[in-house]
Design a protein around this motif. Structure first.
Motif, PDB file in Angstrom:
ATOM      1  N   THR A  24      42.076 -19.444  26.989  1.00 17.67           N
ATOM      2  CA  THR A  24      41.677 -18.153  26.648  1.00 17.67           C
ATOM      3  C   THR A  24      40.556 -17.798  27.014  1.00 17.67           C
ATOM      4  O   THR A  24      40.512 -17.855  28.535  1.00 17.67           O
ATOM      5  N   VAL A  25      40.402 -16.075  26.819  1.00 12.40           N
ATOM      6  CA  VAL A  25      39.902 -15.782  28.093  1.00 12.40           C
ATOM      7  C   VAL A  25      38.102 -16.275  28.020  1.00 12.40           C
ATOM      8  O   VAL A  25      37.790 -16.143  29.378  1.00 12.40           O
ATOM      9  N   GLY A  26      37.592 -16.671  26.965  1.00 11.48           N
ATOM     10  CA  GLY A  26      35.897 -17.801  26.093  1.00 11.48           C
ATOM     11  C   GLY A  26      36.039 -19.125  27.449  1.00 11.48           C
ATOM     12  O   GLY A  26      35.063 -19.152  27.845  1.00 11.48           O
ATOM     13  N   GLU A  27      37.810 -19.496  27.522  1.00 10.25           N
ATOM     14  CA  GLU A  27      37.470 -20.456  28.696  1.00 10.25           C
ATOM     15  C   GLU A  27      37.882 -20.234  29.880  1.00 10.25           C
ATOM     16  O   GLU A  27      36.867 -20.864  30.875  1.00 10.25           O
ATOM     17  N   VAL A  28      37.871 -18.858  30.476  1.00 13.05           N
ATOM     18  CA  VAL A  28      38.414 -18.602  31.112  1.00 13.05           C
ATOM     19  C   VAL A  28      37.016 -18.269  31.861  1.00 13.05           C
ATOM     20  O   VAL A  28      36.071 -18.331  33.360  1.00 13.05           O
ATOM     21  N   ARG A  29      36.147 -17.432  30.934  1.00 18.99           N
ATOM     22  CA  ARG A  29      34.593 -17.223  31.558  1.00 18.99           C
ATOM     23  C   ARG A  29      34.013 -18.360  31.831  1.00 18.99           C
ATOM     24  O   ARG A  29      33.198 -18.585  32.730  1.00 18.99           O
ATOM     25  N   ARG A  30      34.615 -19.466  30.557  1.00 18.56           N
ATOM     26  CA  ARG A  30      33.230 -20.312  31.041  1.00 18.56           C
ATOM     27  C   ARG A  30      33.490 -21.142  32.238  1.00 18.56           C
ATOM     28  O   ARG A  30      32.309 -21.978  33.018  1.00 18.56           O
ATOM     29  N   VAL A  31      34.825 -21.547  32.433  1.00 17.33           N
ATOM     30  CA  VAL A  31      35.048 -22.075  33.945  1.00 17.33           C
ATOM     31  C   VAL A  31      34.430 -21.359  34.967  1.00 17.33           C
ATOM     32  O   VAL A  31      33.316 -21.885  35.940  1.00 17.33           O
ATOM     33  N   LEU A  32      34.612 -20.018  35.250  1.00 17.44           N
ATOM     34  CA  LEU A  32      33.726 -18.871  36.256  1.00 17.44           C
ATOM     35  C   LEU A  32      32.379 -19.246  35.822  1.00 17.44           C
ATOM     36  O   LEU A  32      31.878 -18.454  36.617  1.00 17.44           O
ATOM     37  N   GLU A  33      31.750 -19.297  34.587  1.00 15.28           N
ATOM     38  CA  GLU A  33      30.540 -19.094  34.882  1.00 15.28           C
ATOM     39  C   GLU A  33      29.859 -19.887  35.004  1.00 15.28           C
ATOM     40  O   GLU A  33      28.485 -20.300  35.892  1.00 15.28           O
ATOM     41  N   GLU A  34      30.382 -21.336  35.516  1.00 14.01           N
ATOM     42  CA  GLU A  34      30.285 -22.989  35.803  1.00 14.01           C
ATOM     43  C   GLU A  34      29.852 -22.789  37.119  1.00 14.01           C
ATOM     44  O   GLU A  34      29.235 -23.171  37.916  1.00 14.01           O
ATOM     45  N   ALA A  35      30.432 -22.180  37.798  1.00 16.12           N
ATOM     46  CA  ALA A  35      31.257 -21.831  39.086  1.00 16.12           C
ATOM     47  C   ALA A  35      30.251 -20.563  39.732  1.00 16.12           C
ATOM     48  O   ALA A  35      29.732 -21.121  40.921  1.00 16.12           O
ATOM     49  N   TYR A  36      29.757 -19.795  39.153  1.00 15.73           N
ATOM     50  CA  TYR A  36      29.265 -19.191  39.478  1.00 15.73           C
ATOM     51  C   TYR A  36      28.235 -18.438  38.017  1.00 15.73           C
ATOM     52  O   TYR A  36      28.077 -16.867  37.237  1.00 15.73           O
ATOM     53  N   PRO A  37      27.166 -19.130  37.929  1.00 13.97           N
ATOM     54  CA  PRO A  37      25.946 -18.841  37.105  1.00 13.97           C
ATOM     55  C   PRO A  37      25.540 -18.009  36.912  1.00 13.97           C
ATOM     56  O   PRO A  37      24.928 -17.308  37.808  1.00 13.97           O
ATOM     57  N   PRO A  38      25.863 -17.266  35.571  1.00  9.47           N
ATOM     58  CA  PRO A  38      25.327 -15.619  35.524  1.00  9.47           C
ATOM     59  C   PRO A  38      23.243 -15.692  35.402  1.00  9.47           C
ATOM     60  O   PRO A  38      23.158 -14.374  36.027  1.00  9.47           O
ATOM     61  N   HIS A  39      22.822 -16.749  35.968  1.00 16.00           N
ATOM     62  CA  HIS A  39      21.320 -16.304  35.876  1.00 16.00           C
ATOM     63  C   HIS A  39      20.415 -16.635  37.636  1.00 16.00           C
ATOM     64  O   HIS A  39      19.662 -16.544  37.991  1.00 16.00           O
ATOM     65  N   LEU A  40      22.180 -16.804  38.504  1.00 17.58           N
ATOM     66  CA  LEU A  40      21.824 -16.167  40.076  1.00 17.58           C
ATOM     67  C   LEU A  40      21.954 -14.644  39.796  1.00 17.58           C
ATOM     68  O   LEU A  40      21.418 -14.749  40.776  1.00 17.58           O
ATOM     69  N   ALA A  41      22.729 -13.716  39.248  1.00 20.77           N
ATOM     70  CA  ALA A  41      22.265 -12.708  39.094  1.00 20.77           C
ATOM     71  C   ALA A  41      21.314 -12.017  39.860  1.00 20.77           C
ATOM     72  O   ALA A  41      20.585 -12.366  38.951  1.00 20.77           O
ATOM     73  N   GLU A  42      20.899 -11.392  40.773  1.00 15.28           N
ATOM     74  CA  GLU A  42      19.816 -10.199  40.776  1.00 15.28           C
ATOM     75  C   GLU A  42      19.662  -9.454  39.075  1.00 15.28           C
ATOM     76  O   GLU A  42      20.577  -9.290  38.537  1.00 15.28           O
ATOM     77  N   SER A  43      18.623  -9.000  39.144  1.00 14.94           N
ATOM     78  CA  SER A  43      18.485  -8.549  37.484  1.00 14.94           C
ATOM     79  C   SER A  43      18.373  -6.884  37.263  1.00 14.94           C
ATOM     80  O   SER A  43      18.996  -6.797  36.183  1.00 14.94           O
ATOM     81  N   TRP A  44      19.451  -6.775  38.566  1.00 16.24           N
ATOM     82  CA  TRP A  44      19.647  -5.224  38.235  1.00 16.24           C
ATOM     83  C   TRP A  44      21.186  -5.046  38.413  1.00 16.24           C
ATOM     84  O   TRP A  44      21.730  -3.834  37.905  1.00 16.24           O
ATOM     85  N   ASP A  45      21.867  -6.626  38.286  1.00 12.99           N
ATOM     86  CA  ASP A  45      23.258  -6.497  38.181  1.00 12.99           C
ATOM     87  C   ASP A  45      23.780  -7.046  37.500  1.00 12.99           C
ATOM     88  O   ASP A  45      23.393  -6.472  35.661  1.00 12.99           O
ATOM     89  N   ALA A  46      24.677  -6.352  36.700  1.00  9.74           N
ATOM     90  CA  ALA A  46      25.699  -6.529  34.786  1.00  9.74           C
ATOM     91  C   ALA A  46      26.910  -7.333  35.483  1.00  9.74           C
ATOM     92  O   ALA A  46      28.072  -7.043  35.678  1.00  9.74           O
ATOM     93  N   VAL A  47      27.154  -8.895  35.198  1.00 14.80           N
ATOM     94  CA  VAL A  47      27.681  -9.740  35.594  1.00 14.80           C
ATOM     95  C   VAL A  47      28.868 -10.186  33.909  1.00 14.80           C
ATOM     96  O   VAL A  47      27.944  -9.999  33.625  1.00 14.80           O
TER      97      VAL A  47
END
Length: 286
Positions: free
Chosen positions: A7-30
């Motif tokens: 599912t879309v949600g599962e792909v999102r989960r895998v990618l967010e485990e690899a690239y955690p959203p909390h690492l994004a800069e404050s101005w970013d939109a990931v």
């Protein structure tokens, strides 16, 4: 190997485990830009940018999800009407049943991430970040998260030789590769920062590297950097420094979910022509 449905949600989960959203800069939109997390996915495409051409190819390829590095809606948007450029992209994707996901500065900082891929391609083992995500008292660990990477070439090269090595390693663009510094200076300690990196010129000087590889450099910052004793710089096309990340992201999804994938090879670098005067004399160097 039999490929499966997810599912879309599962792909999102895998990618967010690899690239955690909390690492994004404050101005970013990931994260997930459009699409239903519950929708089924049997094929995922990867690209650096979601341009109209990329969106149309994703639909034509029969994918249900497109993963990109640069967020489509990074800056303020008040309309996604189909007669606006970004709105047309969104409508193309939604009508074609394609979800859109972006991993941007979080993928730049993660390990492995965009900067690790760039470092490996230009010939260095990725070490500590240029700009750590966290503050450290004392030495920054070699495996710390953050923007950019530092490492050493196996053998010293002249700046001329290393510039050619970078050009050989990265995907070709009309822009090509250019460098600032004495072509015959010897370099070994290298800093890289994928994408726009002129804000780290002072940092590169403070870190004592011999050469700094990045993109989107401008005349005055580079001139002043060199006059202040900074290291040589190599300026790549923004797209060329980051597009290789798509294979890394694809491998992460394939390993976790075993879905079909495709890398959209369209060169979305906006520059299409470069030229040199046919009868011009070579200008004298400083």
């Amino acid at each position: 190997m039999a490929h499966t449905s997810t599912t879309v949600g599962e792909v999102r989960r895998v990618l967010e485990e690899a690239y955690p959203p909390h690492l994004a800069e404050s101005w970013d939109a990931v994260g997930l830009i459009c699409g239903d997390p519950d929708d089924s996915v049997t094929k995922v495409a990867f690209a650096l940018d979601c341009t109209q051409s990329v969106a149309e190819q994703a639909v034509a390829s029969g994918v249900q999800m497109l993963v990109v590095h640069h967020p489509l809606l990074l800056r303020g948007v008040t309309s996604v009407a189909a007669d606006t450029p970004k709105g047309k992209v969104i409508h193309t994707l939604l009508k074609g049943g394609v979800a859109l996901f972006a991993a941007h500065t979080n993928a730049d900082k993660a390990r492995p991430g965009v900067n690790d891929k760039l470092a490996e391609l230009v010939g260095i083992e990725p070490g500590r970040p240029v700009v750590p995500h966290e503050r450290f008292d004392g030495e920054v660990p070699a495996d710390a998260l953050g923007l950019g990477r530092i490492g050493e070439l196996p053998e010293p090269l002249t700046l001329r030789e290393f510039t050619q090595q970078v050009a050989n390693a990265l995907p070709e663009t009309a822009w090509g590769i250019r460098a600032a510094g004495d072509p015959e200076d010897v370099v070994k300690r290298v800093a890289v920062s994928s994408g726009s990196g002129d804000s780290f010129l002072d940092t590169a000087r403070e870190l004592g590297v011999d050469v700094y590889v990045t993109s989107d450099l401008r005349h005055h910052p580079v001139d002043e950097h060199l006059r202040a004793g900074g290291p040589a710089v190599i300026d790549t096309a923004h797209w060329a420094s980051e597009f290789p990340w798509t294979s890394q992201a694809r491998d992460i999804v394939v390993e976790a979910l075993k879905v079909d994938t495709e890398i959209i090879e369209l060169r979305t670098d906006p520059w299409t022509i470069s030229a040199h005067g046919e009868n011009h004399e070579q200008p004298k160097e400083n």
